[in-house]
Write an enzyme that holds these catalytic residues in place. Structure first.
Site, PDB file in Angstrom:
ATOM      1  N   HIS A   1       0.820  17.508 -26.070  1.00  0.00           N
ATOM      2  CA  HIS A   1       0.638  16.090 -25.746  1.00  0.00           C
ATOM      3  C   HIS A   1      -0.664  15.498 -26.297  1.00  0.00           C
ATOM      4  O   HIS A   1      -0.736  14.299 -26.506  1.00  0.00           O
ATOM      5  CB  HIS A   1       0.706  15.865 -24.229  1.00  0.00           C
ATOM      6  CG  HIS A   1       2.100  15.927 -23.683  1.00  0.00           C
ATOM      7  ND1 HIS A   1       2.883  17.055 -23.763  1.00  0.00           N
ATOM      8  CD2 HIS A   1       2.870  14.985 -23.068  1.00  0.00           C
ATOM      9  CE1 HIS A   1       4.056  16.819 -23.207  1.00  0.00           C
ATOM     10  NE2 HIS A   1       4.081  15.569 -22.779  1.00  0.00           N
TER      11      HIS A   1
ATOM     12  N   LYS B   1       3.730  11.635 -11.170  1.00  0.00           N
ATOM     13  CA  LYS B   1       2.842  10.834 -12.027  1.00  0.00           C
ATOM     14  C   LYS B   1       3.517   9.487 -12.283  1.00  0.00           C
ATOM     15  O   LYS B   1       4.652   9.439 -12.775  1.00  0.00           O
ATOM     16  CB  LYS B   1       2.585  11.535 -13.365  1.00  0.00           C
ATOM     17  CG  LYS B   1       1.545  12.627 -13.290  1.00  0.00           C
ATOM     18  CD  LYS B   1       1.193  13.113 -14.690  1.00  0.00           C
ATOM     19  CE  LYS B   1       0.179  14.229 -14.639  1.00  0.00           C
ATOM     20  NZ  LYS B   1      -0.103  14.793 -15.972  1.00  0.00           N
TER      21      LYS B   1
ATOM     22  N   LYS C   1       8.707  23.170 -13.607  1.00  0.00           N
ATOM     23  CA  LYS C   1       7.774  22.065 -13.317  1.00  0.00           C
ATOM     24  C   LYS C   1       7.432  22.037 -11.832  1.00  0.00           C
ATOM     25  O   LYS C   1       6.261  21.843 -11.466  1.00  0.00           O
ATOM     26  CB  LYS C   1       8.366  20.731 -13.768  1.00  0.00           C
ATOM     27  CG  LYS C   1       7.417  19.591 -13.431  1.00  0.00           C
ATOM     28  CD  LYS C   1       7.419  18.458 -14.382  1.00  0.00           C
ATOM     29  CE  LYS C   1       6.256  17.512 -14.059  1.00  0.00           C
ATOM     30  NZ  LYS C   1       6.241  16.313 -14.848  1.00  0.00           N
TER      31      LYS C   1
ATOM     32  N   ASN D   1       0.795  19.707 -20.462  1.00  0.00           N
ATOM     33  CA  ASN D   1       0.407  18.800 -21.545  1.00  0.00           C
ATOM     34  C   ASN D   1       0.467  19.482 -22.908  1.00  0.00           C
ATOM     35  O   ASN D   1      -0.009  18.923 -23.898  1.00  0.00           O
ATOM     36  CB  ASN D   1      -1.008  18.262 -21.307  1.00  0.00           C
ATOM     37  CG  ASN D   1      -1.066  17.403 -20.055  1.00  0.00           C
ATOM     38  OD1 ASN D   1      -0.099  16.755 -19.702  1.00  0.00           O
ATOM     39  ND2 ASN D   1      -2.204  17.426 -19.373  1.00  0.00           N
TER      40      ASN D   1
ATOM     41  N   GLU E   1      -3.439  17.918 -10.942  1.00  0.00           N
ATOM     42  CA  GLU E   1      -3.891  18.351 -12.266  1.00  0.00           C
ATOM     43  C   GLU E   1      -5.388  18.669 -12.307  1.00  0.00           C
ATOM     44  O   GLU E   1      -6.124  18.155 -13.144  1.00  0.00           O
ATOM     45  CB  GLU E   1      -3.528  17.303 -13.330  1.00  0.00           C
ATOM     46  CG  GLU E   1      -3.506  17.896 -14.737  1.00  0.00           C
ATOM     47  CD  GLU E   1      -2.962  16.939 -15.787  1.00  0.00           C
ATOM     48  OE1 GLU E   1      -1.845  16.426 -15.610  1.00  0.00           O
ATOM     49  OE2 GLU E   1      -3.661  16.707 -16.764  1.00  0.00           O
TER      50      GLU E   1
ATOM     51  N   ARG F   1      -1.713  22.463 -13.885  1.00  0.00           N
ATOM     52  CA  ARG F   1      -0.764  21.412 -14.275  1.00  0.00           C
ATOM     53  C   ARG F   1      -1.030  20.918 -15.693  1.00  0.00           C
ATOM     54  O   ARG F   1      -0.130  20.451 -16.372  1.00  0.00           O
ATOM     55  CB  ARG F   1      -0.795  20.239 -13.281  1.00  0.00           C
ATOM     56  CG  ARG F   1       0.263  19.189 -13.607  1.00  0.00           C
ATOM     57  CD  ARG F   1       0.529  18.227 -12.487  1.00  0.00           C
ATOM     58  NE  ARG F   1       1.530  17.252 -12.899  1.00  0.00           N
ATOM     59  CZ  ARG F   1       2.119  16.388 -12.115  1.00  0.00           C
ATOM     60  NH1 ARG F   1       1.826  16.361 -10.835  1.00  0.00           N
ATOM     61  NH2 ARG F   1       3.014  15.545 -12.587  1.00  0.00           N
TER      62      ARG F   1
ATOM     63  N   HIS G   1       0.287  12.385 -28.232  1.00  0.00           N
ATOM     64  CA  HIS G   1      -0.090  11.021 -27.834  1.00  0.00           C
ATOM     65  C   HIS G   1      -0.827  10.306 -28.958  1.00  0.00           C
ATOM     66  O   HIS G   1      -0.637   9.106 -29.175  1.00  0.00           O
ATOM     67  CB  HIS G   1      -0.973  11.049 -26.581  1.00  0.00           C
ATOM     68  CG  HIS G   1      -0.182  11.177 -25.299  1.00  0.00           C
ATOM     69  ND1 HIS G   1      -0.780  11.355 -24.078  1.00  0.00           N
ATOM     70  CD2 HIS G   1       1.143  11.136 -25.060  1.00  0.00           C
ATOM     71  CE1 HIS G   1       0.152  11.434 -23.139  1.00  0.00           C
ATOM     72  NE2 HIS G   1       1.323  11.305 -23.711  1.00  0.00           N
TER      73      HIS G   1
ATOM     74  N   HIS H   1       8.531   9.591 -27.728  1.00  0.00           N
ATOM     75  CA  HIS H   1       7.564  10.455 -27.040  1.00  0.00           C
ATOM     76  C   HIS H   1       7.897  11.945 -27.247  1.00  0.00           C
ATOM     77  O   HIS H   1       7.032  12.743 -27.622  1.00  0.00           O
ATOM     78  CB  HIS H   1       7.515  10.116 -25.548  1.00  0.00           C
ATOM     79  CG  HIS H   1       6.691  11.083 -24.759  1.00  0.00           C
ATOM     80  ND1 HIS H   1       5.319  11.141 -24.855  1.00  0.00           N
ATOM     81  CD2 HIS H   1       7.045  12.061 -23.877  1.00  0.00           C
ATOM     82  CE1 HIS H   1       4.864  12.109 -24.072  1.00  0.00           C
ATOM     83  NE2 HIS H   1       5.889  12.676 -23.469  1.00  0.00           N
TER      84      HIS H   1
ATOM     85  N   ARG I   1       0.811  -1.226   0.000  1.00  0.00           N
ATOM     86  CA  ARG I   1       0.000   0.000   0.000  1.00  0.00           C
ATOM     87  C   ARG I   1       0.845   1.278   0.000  1.00  0.00           C
ATOM     88  O   ARG I   1       0.412   2.331   0.458  1.00  0.00           O
ATOM     89  CB  ARG I   1      -0.988   0.030   1.179  1.00  0.00           C
ATOM     90  CG  ARG I   1      -2.012  -1.082   1.117  1.00  0.00           C
ATOM     91  CD  ARG I   1      -3.217  -0.772   1.964  1.00  0.00           C
ATOM     92  NE  ARG I   1      -4.184  -1.843   1.859  1.00  0.00           N
ATOM     93  CZ  ARG I   1      -4.216  -2.896   2.659  1.00  0.00           C
ATOM     94  NH1 ARG I   1      -3.344  -3.017   3.632  1.00  0.00           N
ATOM     95  NH2 ARG I   1      -5.117  -3.826   2.483  1.00  0.00           N
TER      96      ARG I   1
ATOM     97  N   GLU J   1      10.899  18.591 -24.426  1.00  0.00           N
ATOM     98  CA  GLU J   1      10.245  18.917 -23.151  1.00  0.00           C
ATOM     99  C   GLU J   1      10.911  20.139 -22.497  1.00  0.00           C
ATOM    100  O   GLU J   1      10.258  20.882 -21.775  1.00  0.00           O
ATOM    101  CB  GLU J   1      10.275  17.712 -22.195  1.00  0.00           C
ATOM    102  CG  GLU J   1       9.542  16.473 -22.711  1.00  0.00           C
ATOM    103  CD  GLU J   1       8.018  16.489 -22.469  1.00  0.00           C
ATOM    104  OE1 GLU J   1       7.494  17.507 -21.979  1.00  0.00           O
ATOM    105  OE2 GLU J   1       7.374  15.475 -22.786  1.00  0.00           O
TER     106      GLU J   1
HETATM  107  N1  GLY Z   1       4.327  15.346 -17.855  1.00  0.00           N
HETATM  108  C1  GLY Z   1       3.249  16.160 -17.457  1.00  0.00           C
HETATM  109  C2  GLY Z   1       3.040  16.190 -15.977  1.00  0.00           C
HETATM  110  O1  GLY Z   1       3.861  15.683 -15.235  1.00  0.00           O
HETATM  111  O2  GLY Z   1       2.064  16.711 -15.521  1.00  0.00           O
END
Ligand code: GLY
Length: 385
Positions: A261, A157, A240, A258, A250, A254, A265, A279, A135, A199
């Site tokens: 993206h 993430k 960031k 993206n 997010e 946040r 994606h 990517h 957990r 990025e």
């Molecule tokens: N890569 C986008 C984020 O971490 O929110």
């Protein structure tokens, strides 16, 4: 902000520490040449008595596993290792099971640490395994790609892919420490490095015109390994960290991260998450599409959209759908298929597409209710060149 160019051997600056301010889950990102050997001492200080399990892939293991294990051993820290296959295919249920079972077999307990040694795939996979085993076990990110150092290792993430799409199964689970040794980037292929650079450029395009201008002037030094590299990574991590600190889950800002993206994606999915499009390359093409779509909506000038495209092309990144490997021979999905792929993205809310668009270079905005038919027409026009 101009950093004098130096050769990589002459860079001896102290590591830079960037804090991620998340209250009792705050952590540091340590950025610098040759900071990996300090991993053991830093962990011993942070978590005295902890055992560790290193999760990595075969290629990273060849270059950096021995050095990582030595850094831990020097500080008297026991470690075991779990080595998985490289590539996006490892972000799967079956590899997650292997890693989770490996951590349990290695007797990693609540006070111990998982160490994610690798690029974005390893960080996401190992971080997610750490989030669910017992957990929740803490973990340390040791990112070994530029993309992971400036993006995926920071912000918590974690996750794997589903047959339905990328990153659809996962958890927010913050690391307790990030060690970004910039010398490990010397073993990346130029193509991998460039993909990560997309990025870096993203932070300038979405929120910092001055940084974008600095990148236009200094990108060569980032690629050659001068002190500009550490500066670019530190600035990216600061950008960031600031966004993550104000919107960890997010629910707002946040999403700006993206940028590029939603298109990117879909392009990765259309090319089967294969070597046709890394990517970061998808993000580069996606960022240019987002800029050009913003220009079509009269949000940004055509000149600014062209400036974004020009900079990414100048470092050798693909910026057009036609630049994607195999476009002429194998083609790409048509506009309808790309729309279907975009509809699988997490950035979709009740059928409406969310795009990150630009008001100018350095100011991205969240557009929550973009009309799908406008996007479809835009993509159809781009596909026909
Ligand atoms: N890569 C986008 C984020 O971490 O929110």
């Amino acid at each position: 902000m101009i950093i004098p160019a130096k050769t990589s051997n002459s860079v001896t600056a102290d590591p830079v520490t960037v804090g991620v301010a998340l209250g009792d889950r705050a952590y540091d990102i340590i950025i610098g040449r040759d900071v990996l050997p300090s991993l053991g001492q830093r962990i011993a200080k942070l978590r005295p008595g902890a055992r560790t399990a290193i999760v990595t892939d075969h290629t990273v293991a060849k270059h950096w596993l021995a050095k990582t294990e030595a850094a831990l051993a020097e500080a008297g820290i026991a470690s075991s290792r779990i080595v998985v296959g490289e590539g996006e295919g490892s972000k799967s249920y079956s590899v997650l099971q292997d890693v989770s079972e490996g951590l349990i077999a290695a007797k990693i307990e609540r006070n111990d640490l998982v160490i994610a040694l690798g690029g974005g795939v390893i960080g996401d996979l190992a971080g997610f395994a750490a989030a669910i085993v017992r957990r929740g076990v803490d973990f340390v990110q040791v990112p070994t790609s530029l993309l992971a150092q400036v993006d995926s290792s920071v912000g918590g993430k974690t996750g794997i892919n589903s047959p339905h799409g990328k990153n659809l199964v996962g958890a927010f689970h913050q690391p307790v420490l990030v060690i970004a040794d910039t010398s490990v980037l010397d073993t990346l292929s130029p193509r991998q490095f460039r993909a990560g650079y997309a990025e870096v450029a993203k932070y300038g395009v979405l929120g910092d015109l001055k940084f974008f201008e600095w990148l236009e002037a200094n990108h060569a030094g980032i690629f050659s390994g001068s002190a500009a590299r550490e500066h670019a990574i530190a600035e990216s991590c600061r950008a960031k960290a600031a966004i993550v600190a104000r919107d960890e889950r997010e629910t707002g800002d946040r999403a700006l991260l993206n940028l590029g993206h939603t298109f990117g994606h879909a392009l990765e999915a259309a090319t089967g998450f294969s070597d046709r499009l890394f990517h970061g390359e998808g993000v580069a093409v996606g960022m240019v599409l987002a800029a050009e779509f913003s220009a079509q909506l009269n949000m940004i000038s055509a000149d600014d959209a062209a400036r974004v495209q020009h900079h990414l092309a100048a470092v050798g990144l693909p910026t057009r759908l036609q630049d994607i490997a195999g476009f002429q021979q194998e083609g790409l999905a048509d506009a309808d298929a790309l729309m279907t792929l975009m509809a699988q993205d997490k950035k979709v809310k009740r059928g409406r597409l969310t795009f990150i668009l630009l008001e100018k270079i350095g100011k991205a905005v969240i557009a929550n209710d973009v009309d799908p038919s406008t996007v479809r027409h835009f993509l159809a026009a781009k596909l026909s060149g």
